[in-house]
Motif scaffolding. Structure first.
Motif, PDB file in Angstrom:
ATOM      1  N   ARG A   1       1.425  -1.099  -0.078  1.00 45.40           N
ATOM      2  CA  ARG A   1      -0.180  -0.220  -0.065  1.00 45.40           C
ATOM      3  C   ARG A   1       1.069   1.340  -0.082  1.00 45.40           C
ATOM      4  NH1 ARG A   1      -1.306  -0.489   6.625  1.00 45.40           N
ATOM      5  NH2 ARG A   1      -0.109   1.490   6.895  1.00 45.40           N
TER       6      ARG A   1
ATOM      7  N   LEU B   1       2.887   4.645  -0.488  1.00 47.24           N
ATOM      8  CA  LEU B   1       4.573   5.051  -1.286  1.00 47.24           C
ATOM      9  C   LEU B   1       4.903   4.276  -2.520  1.00 47.24           C
ATOM     10  CD1 LEU B   1       5.427   8.120   0.811  1.00 47.24           C
ATOM     11  CD2 LEU B   1       3.728   7.786  -0.715  1.00 47.24           C
TER      12      LEU B   1
ATOM     13  N   ASP C   1       5.915  -7.053   1.339  1.00 52.47           N
ATOM     14  CA  ASP C   1       5.502  -6.538   2.296  1.00 52.47           C
ATOM     15  C   ASP C   1       5.443  -7.534   3.347  1.00 52.47           C
ATOM     16  OD1 ASP C   1       3.937  -3.528   2.668  1.00 52.47           O
ATOM     17  OD2 ASP C   1       3.504  -4.825   3.868  1.00 52.47           O
TER      18      ASP C   1
ATOM     19  N   CYS D   1       8.021 -10.740   4.136  1.00 50.96           N
ATOM     20  CA  CYS D   1       9.086  -9.979   4.821  1.00 50.96           C
ATOM     21  C   CYS D   1       8.906  -8.997   5.640  1.00 50.96           C
ATOM     22  CB  CYS D   1      10.206 -10.471   3.335  1.00 50.96           C
ATOM     23  SG  CYS D   1      11.758  -8.669   3.976  1.00 50.96           S
ATOM     24  N   ASP D   2       9.480  -9.808   6.471  1.00 52.10           N
ATOM     25  CA  ASP D   2       9.514  -7.986   7.203  1.00 52.10           C
ATOM     26  C   ASP D   2      11.209  -7.806   7.167  1.00 52.10           C
ATOM     27  OD1 ASP D   2      10.121  -6.633   9.608  1.00 52.10           O
ATOM     28  OD2 ASP D   2       9.835  -8.586  11.266  1.00 52.10           O
ATOM     29  N   VAL D   3      11.177  -6.990   6.904  1.00 53.84           N
ATOM     30  CA  VAL D   3      12.944  -6.417   6.235  1.00 53.84           C
ATOM     31  C   VAL D   3      13.558  -6.296   7.896  1.00 53.84           C
ATOM     32  CG1 VAL D   3      11.578  -5.107   5.070  1.00 53.84           C
ATOM     33  CG2 VAL D   3      11.685  -3.964   6.764  1.00 53.84           C
TER      34      VAL D   3
ATOM     35  N   SER E   1      11.150   0.807   1.003  1.00 54.19           N
ATOM     36  CA  SER E   1      10.213   2.333   1.367  1.00 54.19           C
ATOM     37  C   SER E   1       8.985   1.577   2.361  1.00 54.19           C
ATOM     38  CB  SER E   1       8.873   1.795  -0.140  1.00 54.19           C
ATOM     39  OG  SER E   1       7.801   3.271   0.151  1.00 54.19           O
TER      40      SER E   1
ATOM     41  N   ALA F   1      13.650   7.807   2.334  1.00 54.78           N
ATOM     42  CA  ALA F   1      14.229   8.725   3.582  1.00 54.78           C
ATOM     43  C   ALA F   1      12.961   9.795   4.228  1.00 54.78           C
ATOM     44  CB  ALA F   1      15.342   9.510   3.455  1.00 54.78           C
TER      45      ALA F   1
ATOM     46  N   TYR G   1      11.799   8.690  14.688  1.00 52.47           N
ATOM     47  CA  TYR G   1      12.061   8.894  13.344  1.00 52.47           C
ATOM     48  C   TYR G   1      12.475  10.036  12.790  1.00 52.47           C
ATOM     49  CZ  TYR G   1       9.297   9.312   8.752  1.00 52.47           C
ATOM     50  OH  TYR G   1       9.050   9.170   7.346  1.00 52.47           O
TER      51      TYR G   1
ATOM     52  N   LYS H   1      15.513   8.757   9.349  1.00 53.58           N
ATOM     53  CA  LYS H   1      16.038   9.031   8.907  1.00 53.58           C
ATOM     54  C   LYS H   1      17.167   9.809   7.844  1.00 53.58           C
ATOM     55  CE  LYS H   1      11.679   7.315   6.916  1.00 53.58           C
ATOM     56  NZ  LYS H   1      12.128   5.899   6.105  1.00 53.58           N
TER      57      LYS H   1
ATOM     58  N   GLY I   1       7.667  14.564   1.343  1.00 52.73           N
ATOM     59  CA  GLY I   1       7.593  16.072   2.085  1.00 52.73           C
ATOM     60  C   GLY I   1       5.860  14.964   3.166  1.00 52.73           C
TER      61      GLY I   1
ATOM     62  N   MET J   1       2.534  13.228   2.883  1.00 54.19           N
ATOM     63  CA  MET J   1       2.053  13.095   1.999  1.00 54.19           C
ATOM     64  C   MET J   1       0.776  11.875   2.177  1.00 54.19           C
ATOM     65  SD  MET J   1       4.186  13.526  -0.452  1.00 54.19           S
ATOM     66  CE  MET J   1       3.481  13.460  -1.972  1.00 54.19           C
TER      67      MET J   1
ATOM     68  N   THR K   1      -1.432   9.286   2.884  1.00 52.60           N
ATOM     69  CA  THR K   1      -1.101   7.641   2.604  1.00 52.60           C
ATOM     70  C   THR K   1      -2.001   7.523   3.693  1.00 52.60           C
ATOM     71  OG1 THR K   1       0.729   7.317   4.105  1.00 52.60           O
ATOM     72  CG2 THR K   1       0.678   7.480   0.966  1.00 52.60           C
TER      73      THR K   1
HETATM   74  N1  LIG Z   1       3.301  10.201   3.779  1.00 50.37           N
HETATM   75  C1  LIG Z   1       4.452  10.687   4.239  1.00 50.37           C
HETATM   76  O1  LIG Z   1       3.788  11.831   4.807  1.00 50.37           O
HETATM   77  C2  LIG Z   1       5.901   9.758   3.894  1.00 50.37           C
HETATM   78  C3  LIG Z   1       6.373  11.116   4.500  1.00 50.37           C
HETATM   79  C4  LIG Z   1       8.006  10.726   4.000  1.00 50.37           C
HETATM   80  C5  LIG Z   1       8.320   9.740   4.017  1.00 50.37           C
HETATM   81  N2  LIG Z   1       7.770   8.707   4.183  1.00 50.37           N
HETATM   82  C6  LIG Z   1       8.386   6.967   4.179  1.00 50.37           C
HETATM   83  O2  LIG Z   1       7.734   6.332   3.036  1.00 50.37           O
HETATM   84  C7  LIG Z   1       7.494   5.254   3.749  1.00 50.37           C
HETATM   85  C8  LIG Z   1       6.068   5.058   2.766  1.00 50.37           C
HETATM   86  O3  LIG Z   1       5.272   5.739   4.304  1.00 50.37           O
HETATM   87  P1  LIG Z   1       4.087   5.176   4.036  1.00 50.37           P
HETATM   88  O4  LIG Z   1       3.448   6.571   4.285  1.00 50.37           O
HETATM   89  O5  LIG Z   1       3.841   4.573   2.559  1.00 50.37           O
HETATM   90  O6  LIG Z   1       3.227   3.681   4.777  1.00 50.37           O
HETATM   91  P2  LIG Z   1       2.272   3.206   4.558  1.00 50.37           P
HETATM   92  O7  LIG Z   1       2.000   2.835   6.171  1.00 50.37           O
HETATM   93  O8  LIG Z   1       1.024   3.768   4.217  1.00 50.37           O
HETATM   94  O9  LIG Z   1       2.700   1.526   4.232  1.00 50.37           O
HETATM   95  C9  LIG Z   1       4.032   1.581   4.688  1.00 50.37           C
HETATM   96  C10 LIG Z   1       4.269  -0.020   3.980  1.00 50.37           C
HETATM   97  O10 LIG Z   1       5.493  -0.488   4.895  1.00 50.37           O
HETATM   98  C11 LIG Z   1       4.747  -2.159   4.975  1.00 50.37           C
HETATM   99  N3  LIG Z   1       5.436  -1.935   6.718  1.00 50.37           N
HETATM  100  C12 LIG Z   1       5.743  -1.827   8.000  1.00 50.37           C
HETATM  101  N4  LIG Z   1       6.454  -2.714   8.361  1.00 50.37           N
HETATM  102  C13 LIG Z   1       7.632  -3.540   7.324  1.00 50.37           C
HETATM  103  C14 LIG Z   1       8.166  -4.773   8.252  1.00 50.37           C
HETATM  104  N5  LIG Z   1       8.633  -4.217   9.019  1.00 50.37           N
HETATM  105  N6  LIG Z   1       8.331  -5.293   6.510  1.00 50.37           N
HETATM  106  C15 LIG Z   1       8.019  -4.757   5.943  1.00 50.37           C
HETATM  107  N7  LIG Z   1       7.064  -3.800   4.813  1.00 50.37           N
HETATM  108  C16 LIG Z   1       6.692  -3.497   6.561  1.00 50.37           C
HETATM  109  C17 LIG Z   1       3.850  -1.606   5.774  1.00 50.37           C
HETATM  110  O11 LIG Z   1       2.563  -3.288   5.894  1.00 50.37           O
HETATM  111  C18 LIG Z   1       2.450  -1.356   4.651  1.00 50.37           C
HETATM  112  O12 LIG Z   1       2.255  -1.317   3.601  1.00 50.37           O
HETATM  113  C19 LIG Z   1       8.454   5.008   5.116  1.00 50.37           C
HETATM  114  O13 LIG Z   1       9.553   4.738   5.247  1.00 50.37           O
HETATM  115  C20 LIG Z   1       7.710   6.714   5.927  1.00 50.37           C
HETATM  116  O14 LIG Z   1       8.893   6.782   6.662  1.00 50.37           O
HETATM  117  C21 LIG Z   1       6.607   8.630   4.331  1.00 50.37           C
END
Ligand SMILES: NC(=O)c1ccc[n+]([C@@H]2O[C@H](COP(=O)([O-])OP(=O)(O)OC[C@H]3O[C@@H](n4cnc5c(N)ncnc54)[C@H](O)[C@@H]3O)[C@@H](O)[C@H]2O)c1
Length: 294
Positions: free
Chosen positions: A47, A49, A69, A103-105, A131, A182, A198, A202, A229, A231, A233
């Motif tokens: 899901r 980004l 994921d 996968c658990d990263v 991501s 990041a 957090y 990053k 920035g 976003m 989600t």
């Molecule tokens: N959304 C924002 O505004 C924003 C801004 C800056 C950076 N980011 C970064 O972008 C990335 C994605 O964010 P997002 O908004 O899509 O988040 P999200 O929560 O919508 O999606 C994150 C995904 O990562 C998966 N995940 C979590 N832990 C995991 C693990 N241990 N192993 C594998 N998968 C795992 C989740 O199941 C989920 O599908 C993140 O690194 C976040 O820090 C997001």
């Protein structure tokens, strides 16, 4: 659950105007921006980004892709959904293979297993995006240590395991592109919500990318950073669900006056993952509506 998500996509597709995607067809852009023939892998891609990055790759010609994921069912559902998109909405060629991998990263073993599956399915891996990431808002005094450790395990160590495994597989094949996601939080301190671990995680990811970029620069493996920035989600919606005023605050602090749509990152991720950025390594692209410059 899985079926209803796909049915919803089919409905959405029916409402869409095909011209929207045709204007990005391969003939209308520099060939180096194409993801055609590239095997791509994105973590945290069921899901948010990560999923949008996968969609951007497919729209740019990628036909071999791994969605990685935490939960197998969610990864496989997202893969099926995107394969449907590729075939119906995006006029992709007959042979599109998108797989979902659990996968658990934060576990090196689990990351190695995921790469093993990608290599046995596709035989190579060209572009990898890390991501997967989490955010939590606790003041420094209140943040439970076990949760801090979990955050670093996912955001920092997860990115490292993903990048290292990617490079291990890319170097023997002649190279590849790694993108670590990041955040603008690697550069600024967000307000008003407290999130010190957090932000620090990053900043670590950003400098990790620069350091790995130098280690692997002569081996054909590039490592760059994409820093979004605010976003919209699931991650940010969860935070905003408890605080309606927060969205207005974030928007007022962003020069463009709005939060980004995940699709706003599509151009940047394709640029970094493709040959269009072939002389670029150790760099960061910020896509933040101008947040960091004020
Ligand atoms: N959304 C924002 O505004 C924003 C801004 C800056 C950076 N980011 C970064 O972008 C990335 C994605 O964010 P997002 O908004 O899509 O988040 P999200 O929560 O919508 O999606 C994150 C995904 O990562 C998966 N995940 C979590 N832990 C995991 C693990 N241990 N192993 C594998 N998968 C795992 C989740 O199941 C989920 O599908 C993140 O690194 C976040 O820090 C997001």
């Amino acid at each position: 659950m899985a079926l209803s998500r796909i049915a919803a996509l089919q409905f959405k597709n029916a409402l869409r105007q095909p011209a929207r995607f045709m204007s990005t067809g391969a003939g209308k852009t520099l060939p180096s921006f194409s993801m055609q023939g590239k095997v791509c892998m994105v973590t945290g891609a069921a899901r948010g980004l990560g999923y949008e990055f996968c969609r951007a790759f497919v729209q740019s010609g990628c036909t071999s892709l791994a969605i990685v994921d935490l939960k197998e069912e969610e990864a496989k559902t997202a893969a099926a959904e995107l394969e449907l998109f590729a075939r119906t909405d995006n006029d992709a060629p007959e042979k599109v293979n998108i797989i979902g991998i659990e996968c658990d990263v934060s576990s090196e073993r689990s990351v190695q297993k995921a790469f093993g599956e990608v290599m046995s399915t596709f035989g190579r891996v060209d572009s990898v995006v890390a991501s997967a990431g989490i955010v939590e808002n606790y003041s420094a005094f209140d943040y439970p240590f076990d949760r801090i450790k979990r955050l670093y395990d996912i955001n920092v160590h997860g990115s490292f395991f993903t990048a290292r495994e990617a490079a291990r597989n890319m170097i023997p094949q002649g190279g590849g592109s790694i993108v670590l996601v990041a955040s603008m939080s690697a550069n600024i301190v967000n307000i008003p919500q407290p999130q010190t671990p957090y932000n620090a995680s990053k900043a670590a990811v950003k400098h990790m990318a620069s350091s790995l970029a130098v280690e692997w620069a002569k081996k054909g493996v590039r490592v760059n950073v994409l820093s979004p920035g605010y976003m919209l989600t699931k991650l940010t919606k969860t935070i905003l669900a408890h605080d309606q005023e927060l969205k207005k605050t974030w928007e007022s602090l962003t020069p463009m006056g709005k939060m980004g749509d995940p699709e706003d990152l599509s151009g940047a991720i394709v640029f970094l993952a493709s040959d269009a950025s072939s002389f670029m390594t150790g760099s960061e692209i910020r896509v933040d509506g101008g947040y960091c410059v004020i």
